[in-house]
Every structure is written in structure tokens, then in C-alpha cells.
Design a protein around this motif. Structure first.
Motif, PDB file in Angstrom:
ATOM      1  N   GLY A 192       0.778  -1.224   0.000  1.00 58.48           N
ATOM      2  CA  GLY A 192       0.000   0.000   0.000  1.00 58.48           C
ATOM      3  C   GLY A 192       0.813   1.279   0.000  1.00 58.48           C
ATOM      4  N   ILE A 193       2.149   1.173  -0.067  1.00 65.41           N
ATOM      5  CA  ILE A 193       3.006   2.357  -0.046  1.00 65.41           C
ATOM      6  C   ILE A 193       3.617   2.558  -1.433  1.00 65.41           C
ATOM      7  N   PRO A 194       3.431   3.722  -2.047  1.00 64.37           N
ATOM      8  CA  PRO A 194       4.027   3.980  -3.362  1.00 64.37           C
ATOM      9  C   PRO A 194       5.549   4.036  -3.278  1.00 64.37           C
ATOM     10  N   PHE A 195       6.201   3.581  -4.346  1.00 59.67           N
ATOM     11  CA  PHE A 195       7.666   3.644  -4.380  1.00 59.67           C
ATOM     12  C   PHE A 195       8.157   4.066  -5.756  1.00 59.67           C
ATOM     13  N   SER A 196       9.377   4.614  -5.756  1.00 62.07           N
ATOM     14  CA  SER A 196      10.095   4.945  -6.988  1.00 62.07           C
ATOM     15  C   SER A 196      11.516   4.417  -6.863  1.00 62.07           C
ATOM     16  N   VAL A 197      11.975   3.731  -7.907  1.00 63.95           N
ATOM     17  CA  VAL A 197      13.362   3.274  -8.007  1.00 63.95           C
ATOM     18  C   VAL A 197      13.991   4.026  -9.170  1.00 63.95           C
ATOM     19  N   PHE A 198      15.146   4.636  -8.926  1.00 65.18           N
ATOM     20  CA  PHE A 198      15.809   5.420  -9.970  1.00 65.18           C
ATOM     21  C   PHE A 198      17.000   4.660 -10.541  1.00 65.18           C
ATOM     22  N   LYS A 199      17.330   4.971 -11.796  1.00 59.56           N
ATOM     23  CA  LYS A 199      18.474   4.333 -12.427  1.00 59.56           C
ATOM     24  C   LYS A 199      19.747   5.125 -12.152  1.00 59.56           C
ATOM     25  N   SER A 200      20.841   4.627 -12.685  1.00 54.52           N
ATOM     26  CA  SER A 200      22.175   5.137 -12.400  1.00 54.52           C
ATOM     27  C   SER A 200      22.586   6.241 -13.377  1.00 54.52           C
ATOM     28  N   PRO A 201      23.549   7.073 -12.993  1.00 56.40           N
ATOM     29  CA  PRO A 201      24.170   7.959 -13.972  1.00 56.40           C
ATOM     30  C   PRO A 201      25.129   7.220 -14.917  1.00 56.40           C
ATOM     31  N   VAL A 202      25.401   5.946 -14.639  1.00 56.31           N
ATOM     32  CA  VAL A 202      26.422   5.227 -15.412  1.00 56.31           C
ATOM     33  C   VAL A 202      25.776   4.070 -16.185  1.00 56.31           C
ATOM     34  N   HIS A 203      25.900   2.856 -15.732  1.00 51.40           N
ATOM     35  CA  HIS A 203      25.418   1.678 -16.449  1.00 51.40           C
ATOM     36  C   HIS A 203      24.052   1.270 -15.900  1.00 51.40           C
ATOM     37  N   GLN A 204      23.264   0.593 -16.757  1.00 47.06           N
ATOM     38  CA  GLN A 204      21.904   0.230 -16.367  1.00 47.06           C
ATOM     39  C   GLN A 204      21.702  -1.284 -16.428  1.00 47.06           C
ATOM     40  N   GLN A 205      20.679  -1.747 -15.715  1.00 48.03           N
ATOM     41  CA  GLN A 205      20.269  -3.144 -15.724  1.00 48.03           C
ATOM     42  C   GLN A 205      19.576  -3.451 -17.052  1.00 48.03           C
ATOM     43  N   PRO A 206      19.960  -4.540 -17.758  1.00 47.37           N
ATOM     44  CA  PRO A 206      19.217  -4.903 -18.969  1.00 47.37           C
ATOM     45  C   PRO A 206      17.783  -5.293 -18.624  1.00 47.37           C
ATOM     46  N   MET A 207      16.888  -5.091 -19.577  1.00 46.92           N
ATOM     47  CA  MET A 207      15.464  -5.207 -19.278  1.00 46.92           C
ATOM     48  C   MET A 207      14.944  -6.630 -19.070  1.00 46.92           C
ATOM     49  N   PRO A 208      15.502  -7.677 -19.674  1.00 44.24           N
ATOM     50  CA  PRO A 208      14.913  -9.018 -19.460  1.00 44.24           C
ATOM     51  C   PRO A 208      14.780  -9.352 -17.968  1.00 44.24           C
ATOM     52  N   PHE A 209      13.570  -9.672 -17.537  1.00 45.85           N
ATOM     53  CA  PHE A 209      13.313  -9.911 -16.122  1.00 45.85           C
ATOM     54  C   PHE A 209      14.021 -11.158 -15.592  1.00 45.85           C
ATOM     55  N   GLN A 210      14.231 -12.155 -16.441  1.00 44.97           N
ATOM     56  CA  GLN A 210      14.701 -13.450 -15.961  1.00 44.97           C
ATOM     57  C   GLN A 210      16.217 -13.544 -15.813  1.00 44.97           C
ATOM     58  N   ALA A 211      16.971 -12.492 -16.127  1.00 44.87           N
ATOM     59  CA  ALA A 211      18.434 -12.550 -16.048  1.00 44.87           C
ATOM     60  C   ALA A 211      18.870 -12.870 -14.624  1.00 44.87           C
ATOM     61  N   PRO A 212      19.591 -13.987 -14.418  1.00 45.60           N
ATOM     62  CA  PRO A 212      19.969 -14.358 -13.056  1.00 45.60           C
ATOM     63  C   PRO A 212      21.205 -13.622 -12.541  1.00 45.60           C
ATOM     64  N   ASP A 213      21.999 -13.026 -13.450  1.00 47.23           N
ATOM     65  CA  ASP A 213      23.251 -12.377 -13.074  1.00 47.23           C
ATOM     66  C   ASP A 213      22.995 -10.898 -12.823  1.00 47.23           C
ATOM     67  N   ALA A 214      23.100 -10.474 -11.575  1.00 49.65           N
ATOM     68  CA  ALA A 214      22.803  -9.085 -11.218  1.00 49.65           C
ATOM     69  C   ALA A 214      23.868  -8.116 -11.702  1.00 49.65           C
ATOM     70  N   SER A 215      25.014  -8.606 -12.174  1.00 48.74           N
ATOM     71  CA  SER A 215      26.082  -7.720 -12.623  1.00 48.74           C
ATOM     72  C   SER A 215      25.987  -7.376 -14.106  1.00 48.74           C
ATOM     73  N   LEU A 216      25.054  -7.981 -14.837  1.00 48.56           N
ATOM     74  CA  LEU A 216      24.901  -7.661 -16.258  1.00 48.56           C
ATOM     75  C   LEU A 216      24.506  -6.191 -16.411  1.00 48.56           C
ATOM     76  N   SER A 217      25.145  -5.501 -17.369  1.00 44.37           N
ATOM     77  CA  SER A 217      24.935  -4.060 -17.504  1.00 44.37           C
ATOM     78  C   SER A 217      24.890  -3.653 -18.966  1.00 44.37           C
ATOM     79  N   VAL A 218      24.184  -2.559 -19.237  1.00 45.81           N
ATOM     80  CA  VAL A 218      24.087  -2.011 -20.586  1.00 45.81           C
ATOM     81  C   VAL A 218      24.294  -0.495 -20.521  1.00 45.81           C
ATOM     82  N   ASP A 219      24.659   0.071 -21.672  1.00 46.22           N
ATOM     83  CA  ASP A 219      24.840   1.515 -21.801  1.00 46.22           C
ATOM     84  C   ASP A 219      23.519   2.131 -22.251  1.00 46.22           C
ATOM     85  N   GLU A 220      22.812   2.745 -21.307  1.00 42.80           N
ATOM     86  CA  GLU A 220      21.602   3.500 -21.599  1.00 42.80           C
ATOM     87  C   GLU A 220      21.740   4.868 -20.941  1.00 42.80           C
TER      88      GLU A 220
END
Length: 268
Positions: free
Chosen positions: A209-237
């Protein structure tokens, strides 16, 4: 109306190094210049952790030199890539609570800002320490800040999201005692909005019941596929920061993709 600028996941590195070919120093420098140009009236710039990619002193020193250029005042905490002792050695004036955790409460006329330290360390035991954790002392501190907020609505800022965000790898290293956290938050009932980082994506929704916002980085971003098991995967966006503005009826939350933002508009 209180205006807050929000950065997260800065991942500063020593001079001459990069992350997936990106220069965190250059990216953050552009963001700070953008804030100073367009939001010098902000009441705070809040930085939500993962300040240095390898938690080394030279990176913290480079980061401090950049953050010292901000026109608005700074409020800062740490994340799983940080070391509390090294950070505090460089950022010696950073606010901390009575137990030495990098957290603080700031009152404005229309809200109370509460900034939490969710680092699951020491000991620095990875991969366990990449998850977030709030010990009993930090939860008790949070409870006191909520209890004493009076009539002010509370904006909560923390590095680790206290709930799943849909990304398999990142959800394994979210705040691991989320039930304890929400027990405190829901008991007081005065948290207007929750802000987090860690995931390197722009995400919004609600949990318990509490609204939230998650912000992205000034540098590298998480790739969009939800199922990626490796949290270190990164893309240039594109790099971004968040903007939160209190209103008479709540809070507005925006994301500024400052690298690609255009101010010279034309009539469509």
C-alpha cells in the motif's frame, strides 16, 4: 514546496578506468552540471549509495571532489558496493546516527526526509553483503524517526528496495528483512513515498500500500529481461537522476534523462 534531486548508484572508479567502457566521473560530472544549471534552488541533493564501484579511497576522493561542486546541499548514504569505514574516512562530515550508521532525518516545512543505511556489513562477505539488511538498531532508529515526525508526511530514501522489483538476479539481493521493515513502516502509517536505487532501472509501483520509486544510475543500467539471473549484467543507456517535489496533496516524482534532455522545444 520542497524539491529534492536524487542520485543513486554512482559507481565511481579510479582515474583512467571505466565500467563497460563508460566513465563514471564524466557521467556524474555532466549530471552535477545539469543540476546546478536547472535546479540550483533544490532543497537537497540526496545520494542513495553505491558511491564507489570497489569501495577504494581514491574513488571516494574523486567522488567527493565532484559532489563538492553541487550548489544545493548534499545528503548521502551508502550501498552494497561501499565500505562504511572508508567512506566515512573521506566523507568525514557525513551525517550518521548515534550508532555510526550513515543515516539521518531532515525536516522541511512540508515533509520529513529519512535516509537509511542498508549496507549488510561488516563483515564484508560477498555475495551475501550485496543484499541489504536493517539490523535491530537501525530499525529502532527508523521507528523513532517515524514516531517523532508529528504531522509531517515522511519520504523514505534507501539503497536497497524492500520488495521485489521483477528482476530475478536483483531480487535475490534486495533488502532481505523486508517483513521487519514493513512492520515498522506500516505500524506508524505516515510514510508518503519510498525511494530506492540498486536495480539500475526506472521503476514505480506500490508495495503493502506504499508507493515507491526506483531510480536508475548515472552510469550503467540493468538490462530489461526480467529473468536474467546475473545481477552484474549491464548495458549503456542514458544517465538519469530523480526529482521529487512536494505538493499540497502529495508528492510528484520525475526522472530526468539529463544526457539526452532537450530544453529548446518546438510546437508540435
Amino acid at each position: 514546496m520542497t524539491k529534492l534531486i536524487v542520485f543513486t548508484d554512482l559507481h565511481m572508479v579510479p582515474k583512467g578506468t571505466s565500467i563497460i567502457g563508460l566513465d563514471p566521473f564524466q557521467r556524474l560530472s555532466a549530471g552535477i552540471a545539469h543540476v546546478n544549471r536547472y535546479h540550483p534552488d533544490a532543497d537537497r541533493v540526496i545520494v542513495m549509495g553505491d558511491l564507489a564501484h570497489q569501495a577504494d579511497r581514491p574513488s571516494y576522493e574523486r567522488l567527493k571532489a565532484l559532489l563538492d561542486q553541487l550548489i544545493p546541499p548534499l545528503a548521502i548514504t551508502i550501498g552494497n558496493h561501499d565500505r562504511r569505514d572508508v567512506f566515512l574516512d573521506v566523507f568525514s562530515t557525513a551525517a550518521r546516527d548515534e550508532d555510526g550508521f550513515v543515516q539521518q532525518a531532515i525536516d522541511f516545512p512540508d515533509c520529513r526526509v529519512v535516509i537509511l543505511d542498508t549496507l549488510f556489513a561488516p563483515p564484508y562477505d560477498y555475495p551475501r553483503s550485496h543484499a541489504g539488511f536493517l539490523c535491530t538498531r537501525r530499525l529502532a532508529w527508523l521507528d523513532r524517526q517515524l514516531e517523532t515526525a508529528g504531522d509531517l508526511p515522511v519520504l523514505l530514501f534507501m539503497h536497497h528496495p524492500p520488495h521485489a522489483t521483477g528482476f530475478t538476479g536483483m531480487d535475490l539481493i534486495r533488502l532481505i528483512n523486508e517483513v521487519d521493515f514493513y512492520d515498522v513502516v506500516k505500524r506508524r502509517g505516515n510514510v508518503l513515498h519510498l525511494f530506492a536505487g540498486h536495480v539500475h532501472r526506472t521503476i514505480s509501483g506500490s508495495s503493502r500500500g506504499i508507493p515507491f520509486s526506483v531510480f536508475k544510475s548515472p552510469v550503467h543500467q540493468q538490462p530489461m529481461p526480467f529473468q536474467a539471473p546475473d545481477a552484474s549484467l549491464s548495458v549503456d543507456e542514458p544517465a538519469a537522476y530523480g526529482i521529487a517535489v512536494m505538493t499540497d496533496t502529495g508528492v510528484l516524482v520525475h526522472t530526468e534523462d539529463y544526457e539526452i534532455a532537450v530544453r529548446d522545444a518546438a510546437v508540435a
